[in-house]
Design an enzyme around this catalytic site. Structure first.
Site, PDB file in Angstrom:
ATOM      1  N   GLU A  97      42.501  49.356  22.828  1.00  0.00           N
ATOM      2  CA  GLU A  97      41.333  48.809  22.163  1.00  0.00           C
ATOM      3  C   GLU A  97      40.129  49.723  22.322  1.00  0.00           C
ATOM      4  O   GLU A  97      39.999  50.422  23.329  1.00  0.00           O
ATOM      5  CB  GLU A  97      41.017  47.433  22.757  1.00  0.00           C
ATOM      6  CG  GLU A  97      42.175  46.479  22.537  1.00  0.00           C
ATOM      7  CD  GLU A  97      41.924  45.077  23.052  1.00  0.00           C
ATOM      8  OE1 GLU A  97      42.504  44.149  22.499  1.00  0.00           O
ATOM      9  OE2 GLU A  97      41.156  44.914  24.003  1.00  0.00           O
ATOM     10  N   CYS A 110      32.745  52.268  23.285  1.00  0.00           N
ATOM     11  CA  CYS A 110      33.510  52.169  24.526  1.00  0.00           C
ATOM     12  C   CYS A 110      34.951  52.604  24.223  1.00  0.00           C
ATOM     13  O   CYS A 110      35.641  51.972  23.441  1.00  0.00           O
ATOM     14  CB  CYS A 110      33.440  50.713  24.993  1.00  0.00           C
ATOM     15  SG  CYS A 110      34.306  50.411  26.503  1.00  0.00           S
ATOM     16  N   CYS A 117      46.633  50.415  32.723  1.00  0.00           N
ATOM     17  CA  CYS A 117      46.015  51.146  33.835  1.00  0.00           C
ATOM     18  C   CYS A 117      46.807  50.908  35.110  1.00  0.00           C
ATOM     19  O   CYS A 117      47.247  49.793  35.391  1.00  0.00           O
ATOM     20  CB  CYS A 117      44.572  50.691  34.041  1.00  0.00           C
ATOM     21  SG  CYS A 117      43.743  51.617  35.365  1.00  0.00           S
ATOM     22  N   CYS A 121      43.138  46.834  39.534  1.00  0.00           N
ATOM     23  CA  CYS A 121      42.044  46.076  40.167  1.00  0.00           C
ATOM     24  C   CYS A 121      42.301  44.581  39.940  1.00  0.00           C
ATOM     25  O   CYS A 121      42.753  44.183  38.860  1.00  0.00           O
ATOM     26  CB  CYS A 121      40.701  46.479  39.569  1.00  0.00           C
ATOM     27  SG  CYS A 121      40.355  48.228  39.809  1.00  0.00           S
ATOM     28  N   CYS A 124      40.739  42.714  36.751  1.00  0.00           N
ATOM     29  CA  CYS A 124      40.717  43.411  35.452  1.00  0.00           C
ATOM     30  C   CYS A 124      41.952  43.099  34.614  1.00  0.00           C
ATOM     31  O   CYS A 124      43.088  43.288  35.057  1.00  0.00           O
ATOM     32  CB  CYS A 124      40.607  44.917  35.690  1.00  0.00           C
ATOM     33  SG  CYS A 124      40.711  45.888  34.173  1.00  0.00           S
ATOM     34  N   SER A 225      32.557  52.485  39.621  1.00  0.00           N
ATOM     35  CA  SER A 225      32.899  51.065  39.701  1.00  0.00           C
ATOM     36  C   SER A 225      33.102  50.716  41.170  1.00  0.00           C
ATOM     37  O   SER A 225      34.202  50.835  41.694  1.00  0.00           O
ATOM     38  CB  SER A 225      34.182  50.801  38.903  1.00  0.00           C
ATOM     39  OG  SER A 225      33.935  50.949  37.538  1.00  0.00           O
ATOM     40  N   LEU A 226      32.039  50.282  41.821  1.00  0.00           N
ATOM     41  CA  LEU A 226      32.113  50.054  43.274  1.00  0.00           C
ATOM     42  C   LEU A 226      32.612  48.635  43.591  1.00  0.00           C
ATOM     43  O   LEU A 226      33.584  48.455  44.298  1.00  0.00           O
ATOM     44  CB  LEU A 226      30.740  50.319  43.909  1.00  0.00           C
ATOM     45  CG  LEU A 226      30.756  50.494  45.414  1.00  0.00           C
ATOM     46  CD1 LEU A 226      31.517  51.739  45.827  1.00  0.00           C
ATOM     47  CD2 LEU A 226      29.328  50.542  45.970  1.00  0.00           C
ATOM     48  N   HIS A 227      31.901  47.646  43.122  1.00  0.00           N
ATOM     49  CA  HIS A 227      32.310  46.236  43.170  1.00  0.00           C
ATOM     50  C   HIS A 227      32.374  45.590  44.558  1.00  0.00           C
ATOM     51  O   HIS A 227      32.595  44.381  44.663  1.00  0.00           O
ATOM     52  CB  HIS A 227      33.657  46.003  42.477  1.00  0.00           C
ATOM     53  CG  HIS A 227      33.738  46.582  41.102  1.00  0.00           C
ATOM     54  ND1 HIS A 227      32.725  46.463  40.176  1.00  0.00           N
ATOM     55  CD2 HIS A 227      34.701  47.324  40.492  1.00  0.00           C
ATOM     56  CE1 HIS A 227      33.067  47.081  39.065  1.00  0.00           C
ATOM     57  NE2 HIS A 227      34.253  47.621  39.232  1.00  0.00           N
ATOM     58  N   ASN A 303      33.886  38.591  33.831  1.00  0.00           N
ATOM     59  CA  ASN A 303      34.349  38.014  32.567  1.00  0.00           C
ATOM     60  C   ASN A 303      35.744  37.435  32.767  1.00  0.00           C
ATOM     61  O   ASN A 303      36.642  38.154  33.197  1.00  0.00           O
ATOM     62  CB  ASN A 303      34.410  39.084  31.468  1.00  0.00           C
ATOM     63  CG  ASN A 303      33.025  39.461  31.001  1.00  0.00           C
ATOM     64  OD1 ASN A 303      32.156  38.597  30.808  1.00  0.00           O
ATOM     65  ND2 ASN A 303      32.782  40.740  30.822  1.00  0.00           N
ATOM     66  N   CYS A 346      33.710  43.625  28.809  1.00  0.00           N
ATOM     67  CA  CYS A 346      34.308  44.434  29.879  1.00  0.00           C
ATOM     68  C   CYS A 346      35.424  43.672  30.563  1.00  0.00           C
ATOM     69  O   CYS A 346      35.267  42.515  30.915  1.00  0.00           O
ATOM     70  CB  CYS A 346      33.278  44.715  30.960  1.00  0.00           C
ATOM     71  SG  CYS A 346      32.065  45.861  30.456  1.00  0.00           S
TER      72      CYS A 346
END
Ligand code: SAH
Ligand code: SF4
Length: 372
Positions: A97, A110, A117, A121, A124, A225-227, A303, A346
């Site tokens: 996408e 984007c 992937c 994570c 995600c 991307s720390l999070h 999200n 996201c």
């Protein structure tokens, strides 16, 4: 590079050097490559016969041995807020996408770098579906080409319909290093899309050796991307942290920033997940951990997607977290959710990848061979 092939060469997949070689192999001067790049990437041309500043003979020869191919658009959706999402067919099996987000006089694209992937994570949707394969240069830059053409043809050179590109679609861009770097080179090439290096952003979960490698070949914007503010929590949310813990990651980012020609502030992405990483204690730890790195913080309320048990925190919790960091002197923004109604926000990008066994195998291989 040899260009002998039973199949036609895809000009979309050649960088400047390869295209020069290709022109030479056809008995032409290397500078023809720039003319071809301009036709493809500035004008959006897909028919070689329309490249009118090349001789007719050369156009005929070129059409016999090459073509211009991009991923096939399988579906296109437009959100109520104007966000557009394309589902693109990559090869026979995979779908990825890409999302175009208009915002005033800016338009941010984007872009995906992989089908699925391998980093997995826990928050995600892309990670949850596993890894299928790396995208090729033609499939990455082809996304920018498709989006730029969606504004209408013929394209005027320097029309700058797309003002920003973020490698924040599906996949971990640093685990598909070369095609991603080649694609970003075309994005910033004045003969192609002509974007400034500050407006092309690579977002990474933190593949430390690849950040160092990146600093040797480019100085585009880097987002981390720390999070999570500590290794115990980050190990759970972003499993690659077990291999490259926070201290190593931030050191490599510092090296990257120091290698840039101009002064940089690194954007730190921090997804806020209700009850997991959104307490004030986490904000305090985060403010400490980032002390030595000039950074701004982008908070992303989680999200939701099907199959995840995580929850989005309340608006008040998000604001409380933001205020703590602002009081500590950090520029801290909250990312607004765009394209939620068409699942374009996201972490909601899933495309579709097939064959679970193959995915799992490749996932293991990729982590073994690439993330070193
Ligand atoms: N692999 C790269 C780039 C793609 S992910 C990376 O992780 O940085 C792009 C962004 O979407 C990252 O900041 C990622 O953390 C975020 N994201 C992933 N899942 C999300 C979710 N469920 N809600 C909000 N943001 C999410
Ligand atoms: Fe991969 Fe990024 Fe999703 Fe993590 S957040 S699984 S690195 S796409």
């Amino acid at each position: 590079m040899t260009f002998y092939s039973a199949e036609k060469i895809n000009l979309m997949g050649l960088n400047k050097a390869a295209l020069e070689e290709f022109c030479i192999s056809l008995g032409e001067k290397p500078y023809r490559a720039i003319q071809i790049i301009k036709w493809i990437h500035q004008r959006g041309v897909s028919d070689i016969s329309n490249m009118t500043d090349l001789s007719k003979d050369f156009r005929i020869k070129l059409s016999e041995v090459s073509e211009i191919k991009v991923p096939e658009v399988s579906e296109e959706k437009i959100s109520q807020d104007g966000t557009r999402k394309w589902l693109l067919k990559i090869g026979e099996k995979d779908l990825v996408e890409m999302v175009l987000i208009p915002e005033g006089n800016r338009s941010t694209l984007c872009v995906s770098s992989q089908a699925g992937c391998a980093v997995d994570c826990s928050f995600c949707a892309t990670g949850k579906q596993g890894f299928s394969r790396n995208l090729e240069l033609s499939e990455i830059i082809g996304q920018v080409w498709i989006a730029a053409n969606s504004f209408g043809l013929p394209r005027e050179p320097n029309s700058k319909n797309i003002t920003n590109v973020v490698m924040m679609g599906m996949g971990e861009p640093l685990l598909n290093f070369e095609p991603v770097v080649e694609a970003m080179n075309l994005m910033t090439d004045d003969n192609a899309y002509g974007l400034s290096k500050r407006k092309v952003t690579l977002s990474t979960s933190g593949i430390v050796p690849k950040i160092d490698e990146l600093s040797k070949v480019t100085d585009i914007s880097l987002t981390i991307s720390l999070h999570a503010p500590n290794n115990e929590l980050r190990d759970q949310l972003v499993p690659i942290n077990k291999k490259y813990p926070i201290e190593q990651l931030l050191d490599s980012v510092k090296r990257y920033v120091d290698s840039c020609n101009d002064k940089r502030v690194t954007t730190i992405e921090y997804i806020l997940i209700d009850g997991i990483n959104d307490q004030l204690e986490h904000a305090r730890e985060l403010s400490e951990v980032l002390e030595k790195l000039p950074s701004k913080i982008n908070l992303i309320p989680f999200n939701a997607f099907e199959g995840s048990n995580y929850l989005k925190p309340s608006g008040n919790r998000v604001k409380r977290f933001q205020k703590y960091l602002q009081d500590k002197g950090y520029v801290t923004t909250i990312r607004s959710t765009r394209g939620d109604d068409i699942m374009a926000a996201c972490g909601q990008l899933v495309g579709q990848v097939n064959d679970r066994t193959r995915r799992k195998e490749r996932f293991k291989n990729q982590i073994k061979t690439k993330a070193i």
